[in-house]
Design an enzyme around this catalytic site. Structure first.
Site, mmCIF file in Angstrom:
data_model
loop_
_atom_site.group_PDB
_atom_site.id
_atom_site.type_symbol
_atom_site.label_atom_id
_atom_site.label_comp_id
_atom_site.label_asym_id
_atom_site.label_seq_id
_atom_site.Cartn_x
_atom_site.Cartn_y
_atom_site.Cartn_z
ATOM 1 N N LYS A 1 0.846 -1.200 0.000
ATOM 2 C CA LYS A 1 0.000 0.000 0.000
ATOM 3 C C LYS A 1 0.878 1.245 0.000
ATOM 4 O O LYS A 1 1.938 1.274 0.637
ATOM 5 C CB LYS A 1 -0.906 -0.031 1.233
ATOM 6 C CG LYS A 1 -1.939 1.088 1.312
ATOM 7 C CD LYS A 1 -2.817 0.890 2.544
ATOM 8 C CE LYS A 1 -3.854 1.986 2.707
ATOM 9 N NZ LYS A 1 -4.709 1.765 3.909
ATOM 10 N N SER B 1 -9.460 1.679 3.337
ATOM 11 C CA SER B 1 -8.656 2.461 2.402
ATOM 12 C C SER B 1 -7.617 1.641 1.649
ATOM 13 O O SER B 1 -6.921 2.154 0.785
ATOM 14 C CB SER B 1 -7.940 3.581 3.171
ATOM 15 O OG SER B 1 -7.042 3.043 4.140
ATOM 16 N N SER C 1 -9.573 -0.694 7.585
ATOM 17 C CA SER C 1 -9.098 -0.416 6.228
ATOM 18 C C SER C 1 -8.505 -1.614 5.508
ATOM 19 O O SER C 1 -8.289 -1.551 4.302
ATOM 20 C CB SER C 1 -8.056 0.712 6.253
ATOM 21 O OG SER C 1 -8.668 1.940 6.519
#
Length: 465
Positions: free
Chosen positions: A87, A161, A185
């Site tokens: 990420k 996210s 997330s």
């Protein structure tokens, strides 16, 4: 003459980390060939999926060549040759850490703790994945880098996210991925994308080098295609880091994976509909429970009447938004490359609150810890859906309730695992979540592996693959 047939590219991309490690060990595939398969798939699929926002194909091949040499010389790391996505809120030396923001283009000098551990294990780092702006959201519909599509339902959200990381794993563009989880997330996109996720006990994996959202909530999260893969990743990445103030020094080892499923005490919420879980999700959840009569042992209804899911999730958001005012102060002041109005508005909410408001929100973490202690004195594991709904269309706002069922584990610092439990009538995946006491990570993963074997609930292969 070796008559073993070659492994098809699609089978390599759908394989678990454990399966790939076996094939690499017996020589059925080489790291360079595996990297080529993933690179070809990324070039074909990522323009539509938008899971990755930063790719360096030359570096991918260079890592794979090095892994091939190591295998030839017999000096191996635990994940040697395995393609893993990262990420874009983790530092990776020589790459910018954009965190979904428009102005962060300067390469960083040092690796995050987890990146250093992945490199030491021989993992092949594929690239940086898309995420919500500043990791504040549940959609991965980024105003600067575009939306990530749900691999199972194009036009729908991959969740957030860490949506880019989950989509990459689901679509076969990475064998596993590392993301972050502050209120859900990692687990929300796992539920929406039909993959497996672990949010470890808070502080179990060092968050040094991860751009913070709220340090008292932030956890490094893991995504993979099996519960056993999550165990391997946890074993590689967990451990005390003196340079991370939140890192957990264990007084005792992890609780061993020694639950006897028939003697398990599984806690269930009394009324999912009353806390906003959609009827289709409840139907899939009840069908999953019906298929796990022995695995979940004794079932006990637990009292959550003292816990307001929406209110406590909002308290967690305030903690994040308040801390982000400092973390992203330069981004908010950058008029040449401005942040989105949405992010400015959300952080402005925290700016309008008082120190007393923050202190009240912060006490929710103490309340969650006490709730956790009382809860796990009565049960061994809390079982509930991962999300109240499946993936939603990208052209509508993310539901406020997306993190309602994931936030308790974050606020209490507990480990939580999400596994696929089935699909909604239109084929959207949905996740089953296990929450345990602090330190019970290995036990949860063992239970997740047992239950996933019984459910065999991975949805059909994605539309985007």
């Amino acid at each position: 003459m070796n008559s073993t047939p070659p492994i098809a590219d699609i089978d390599l991309r759908r394989a678990s980390v454990c399966q790939l490690l076996h094939w690499l060990a017996v020589g059925r595939v080489q790291p360079q060939a595996l990297a080529d398969v993933y690179q070809t798939a990324i070039e074909r699929i990522n323009p539509e999926l938008n899971a990755y926002v930063d790719l360096r194909p030359g570096l991918l091949q260079e890592q794979a060549r090095t892994a091939t040499h190591r295998r030839r010389d017999g000096v191996l790391g635990r994940l040697d040759g395995i393609p893993i996505a990262l990420k874009d809120n983790f530092d990776m030396a020589g790459w910018p850490t954009r965190a979904g923001l428009p102005g962060r283009e300067q390469p960083v000098q040092d690796d995050a703790h987890v990146v250093a551990r992945l490199r030491a294990s021989g993992a092949v780092l594929v690239g940086k994945t898309n995420m919500d702006e500043a990791a504040l959201g549940a959609a991965t519909d980024n105003p600067h880098y575009g939306p990530t599509q749900n691999p199972y339902k194009p036009g729908y959200s991959a969740g957030g996210s860490s949506g880019g990381a989950a989509a990459a794993v689901a679509a076969g563009l990475a064998a596993a991925a590392v993301g972050s989880d502050s209120l859900g997330s990692i687990r929300i996109p796992a539920s929406y994308c039909g993959v497996y996720a672990l949010k470890p006990t808070h502080g179990e994996i060092s968050a040094r080098g991860m751009l913070p959202a709220a340090r008292r909530l932030d956890a490094v999260g893991l995504l993979a295609r099996s519960a056993n893969d999550l165990t391997v990743l946890l074993q590689v990445l967990a451990g005390y880091d003196a340079d991370d103030a939140r890192s957990r020094r264990r007084r005792v080892a992890f609780s061993p994976p020694d639950w006897e499923p028939g003697n398990l005490r599984a806690g269930l919420l009394p009324d999912l509909a009353a806390i906003g879980v959609e009827p289709d999700v409840i139907e899939v959840f009840e069908a999953a429970l019906a298929r796990l009569p022995r695995e979940l042992g004794e079932r006990r209804t637990v009292d959550f009447s003292d816990w307001n899911f929406a209110r406590t999730r909002r308290a967690g958001l305030l903690l994040m938004e308040a801390e982000m005012l400092g973390t992203f102060a330069e981004d908010l002041a950058d008029t040449a490359r401005p942040v989105s109005p949405r992010l400015r508005e959300m952080l402005g909410y925290a700016a309008r609150k008082s120190a007393a408001d923050y202190a009240i929100a912060d006490r929710v973490l103490d309340a969650a810890t006490l709730k956790m202690r009382r809860l796990f004195a009565q049960i061994d594991v809390l079982v509930l859906p991962t999300t109240p709904q499946g993936a939603f269309p990208l052209d509508v706002p993310a539901p406020d309730s997306a993190a309602d069922l994931t936030s308790f584990a974050s606020l209490a610092g507990c480990p939580a695992v999400s596994i696929p439990m089935g699909a909604l009538p239109d084929g959207r995946p949905i996740g089953l979540q296990f929450v345990g006491a602090r330190g019970s990570d290995l036990r949860l993963l063992e239970l997740a592996a047992v239950c996933s074997s019984t459910l065999d609930a991975e949805p059909t292969y994605p539309a985007i693959a």
